[in-house]
Design an enzyme around this catalytic site. Structure first.
Site, PDB file in Angstrom:
ATOM      1  CG  LEU A 231      26.732 -15.520 -23.268  1.00  0.00           C
ATOM      2  CD1 LEU A 231      27.478 -15.630 -24.550  1.00  0.00           C
ATOM      3  CD2 LEU A 231      25.221 -15.235 -23.543  1.00  0.00           C
ATOM      4  CG  ASP A 232      28.631 -12.765 -21.513  1.00  0.00           C
ATOM      5  OD1 ASP A 232      28.984 -12.653 -22.548  1.00  0.00           O
ATOM      6  OD2 ASP A 232      27.395 -12.329 -21.503  1.00  0.00           O
ATOM      7  CD  GLN A 233      29.281 -16.975 -16.180  1.00  0.00           C
ATOM      8  OE1 GLN A 233      30.070 -16.832 -15.552  1.00  0.00           O
ATOM      9  NE2 GLN A 233      27.988 -16.773 -15.898  1.00  0.00           N
TER      10      GLN A 233
END
Lengths: 288, 288, 288, 288
Positions: A231-233
């Site tokens: 997530l969000d990476q």
């Protein structure tokens, strides 16, 4: 004047002497006229990246296929990782996923209509009905797929079904407020673009504007990135910022942030559609 | 024209009706001429913040002291947290701490010399001798206090001794690459300003430019903040950013970042010196 | 490993098919290893611009001269306008001209000392003595050439004499507040870099900050450009901006502007020193 | 809790001692609860500017009128130029004028629908039919008033008629490509907001993107200003910028500029609607 076809070739390979000469000589022999070229050498990794936009004489599908084959054979011989597209002939099929908020979805549709984004948008999917009427009114197909009884898996399966039916090449998450499963993500590698409403890696996760307000930052931002299982990476494509002060409540930060979100998302989508991005590791080369 | 004294009054208090009227009437009765005023109401916390810059008729220390007493008494009666300074009479004594890098320390000294920063700089302290010659050549006192045999505690004690001797009001960490102990920090609450070479809260800790390069961000930044016992967590005063791309190695990011670092640090110091900052919780109101 | 020499080749030519292949094949045959390359095609003008940075095996002056000759011959054959430099062997000799203000001259010297600007600075010339002591203290030669009895022509002649004696390749006007004669300018074509303290073409001429304040703009800027015979009209290299508001007096604008001026000037100088600029017409291609 | 009314008071007056005390005491006596206040003193002109947002107890029109009268009387006594509005009770009637381009008009309508702009939009007027269908589809009234046989005067008269019929308080020129006559302008002083597609005062007049491209600037911008009889010379409200390079054709500059234009126009309109602007001379104080 003979008819020509526009092409974009992207390369990613370990560097070696003579590489640029080999590629440019190949294109010259194929009768290509180079319109634009950009390249990057990462000396730490000894990685070479290149984007070449060119026109070559071809008026039939067979002629184009012959060129594609020759380039493909040459690149294979040179062990290059290459991608060739004829952008005027193949428009990407793009699905936009949204939730309740209108600013990103409506901005993308307006830019699409204005001719800023070269793509087809066969469908807009949402887990909420909120934007349905407005999307439909603008002449786009809106599919409402709510999460029923908390069953996210079923909903995802239905969404994937729609995407497959529409033969989608790219998925834009226009403030789609659901976390995609890793199965979903791995079905569309480097083909899902998200806009995160913070200056990543600051404020990962939920409610970044509230987090930013709590921390008392003086600048907020938005980040567009490819979606990966983490997530969000995923690899960052574009980021934008705007100044805030003690006068800004988190709601005001949210309002200001919306302008950045939509502009940065549109910019990232545009870069993808124009084949300006090459990912490597967890990063991007963006030939702007 | 009668002689006048310039004053800056900062207030921080729970809000109540009539507060502004009370304060402005008090100042009027004292013969004050308001030059500038700025205020902020945080409606979530019902907190009121105000900065008033004014001139009042006074030519002797006794007259000034009388005014100070009257304002102090009134604020006590109103249960205001107030701070009053006569900036032209009391210049802050500032110590600058640096390590090997010149860009922030030399920038501060140049601005000081150019009259941009209203302060005295009785001493520059460093754990390295690197900048000593250059600092001395510009006419400032340079104190070299290295960490001997890894004994940080002893070094800190010696540094604190110098600061006490010089009666220092403010400490600027101009890329001072040592973490201060919580004892040190608590001796100078809201009086230590640091520049962190990242866009906090992204890339907390060591080597932020390398972290930023690894993450593949498209914008880097710098953050100036008051130092608290929690590393890189103190109240943020100012932040700045600059664009980077895949072309930038981490060394190139570092070079670009230096321009932001020194500008943002100087801006934060200037805001502090002009009494433009009020901290609350872990945040700042900055009346720019 | 054999010794190698670093080179930068800049090309400017009408475009034609095969150009990139020809150049890259030539370099490959000479044993060059391309470190970086950037190119631009102006389709309106059919002009092609390229900057190639490469290393080639050469340890003696004779070997380097042979390579230079081969490249020169080839470019002549192709009717290319080309410029080849070996930046590690030939450092530019740069004269900095200043007047009373310290911020640009001192910033350039600090960057020079920090290794950010690859050049030699054999002399600093000024029409005022103001910065002399500080320049000298830093170990640079300072020449004071005042305008005596309003005789600008004589002063220019003396300045030109110093520049000739020092075999200067580049002149930086670091807020030098004298207009150069067209004779002076034509003696150093594309070799005089100025910083104008406005966002050109706004506020041409004298006292741009006062002009900006009078007009009530909300953003101010600075512009670095090559000097031509037309005042403030030369090819723009770099521009920067900063926000202002009604709170800013023109003096405050000037103070804020100084940070932009010095950063933009240093950036433009750096681009020139690294051979990143190609001028055409009254414009620049800057390969950043 | 008793019912309250929200009010915004703007003041513009020569400064004098006691002014702030007088105004804040008056408001306190009227039972006002100050929500926000901002002020500015122009020491060159000795001009004082203040914006106060407050709530006072009032549930009927008569109560509100009594308050208005008291404030009005007091300000008259003090010879203040004052403006008082009850923003929740009186929404401004706004006409948007556009030509062929959609980006500004559509952006304003989207923001209006999203609740970002507190106004009513009784009509959209255009000299072209281009945007009619889209405006109408979104539920707004579209009036097409073309210029027939080059008769601009007649067209203006018809437009003025529509504006009068709709009792319009504010006119937004959303890339309306006609120059208004001075009669038109003087009928709506400080009530016509334009967006100029350049960073004024650079590139006044026609085709600023082409001018900017020709000049080779490295940053382009947009300027929102009140319209006066002098073309592109009215008081500036807001400005924004974006970087460009040699890679950008003028069409590309135009595309990039559109994002700035719509954001800056919307920001200026929002400041006007929230009574944050005070004009003086040919400049603005904007309490953001």
């Amino acid at each position: 004047m003979a008819e020509t076809t526009r092409a974009v070739l992207r390369l990613h390979t370990p560097d070696r002497p003579g590489l640029v000469a080999d590629v440019s000589t190949l294109l010259f022999k194929l009768g290509a006229n180079i319109i634009g070229a950009d390249q990057h050498l990462d000396t730490d990794l000894n990685s070479f990246f290149q984007r070449i936009e060119f026109r070559f004489p071809a008026s039939t599908e067979a002629e184009r296929e012959a060129i594609r084959q020759k380039i493909s054979d040459a690149c294979e011989g040179w062990k290059l990782r290459a991608s060739l597209r004829f952008p005027d002939l193949w428009r990407r099929q793009v699905a936009i996923l949204c939730s309740k908020q209108p600013h990103c979805i409506m901005d993308l549709l307006a830019r699409h209509r204005a001719g800023e984004l070269t793509m087809d948008v066969p469908l807009v999917i949402s887990n909420h009905a909120t934007q349905g009427e407005e999307v439909t009114r603008r002449g786009y197909r809106f599919v409402h797929e709510p999460i029923v009884d908390g069953n996210k898996k079923d909903q995802e399966a239905r969404v994937l079904g729609h995407l497959a039916d529409a033969k989608v090449d790219l998925i834009i998450l226009a403030r789609y407020m659901q976390i995609l499963s890793s199965d979903f993500v791995s079905a569309y590698p480097e083909r899902i673009i998200n806009i995160h409403h913070s200056f990543l890696p600051a404020f990962i996760g939920a409610e970044p504007y509230k987090q930013a307000h709590r921390r008392g930052v003086k600048i907020i931002g938005a980040t567009s990135h490819y979606v990966t299982a983490d997530l969000d990476q995923g690899p960052i494509i574009a980021q934008g910022v705007i100044r805030v002060s003690h006068r800004d409540s988190w709601e005001e930060m949210e309002r200001k942030g919306r302008d950045i979100e939509r502009n940065i998302l549109a910019h990232a989508v545009r870069c993808h559609l124009e084949d300006r991005i090459i990912t490597y590791g967890n990063k991007t080369v963006v030939f702007e």
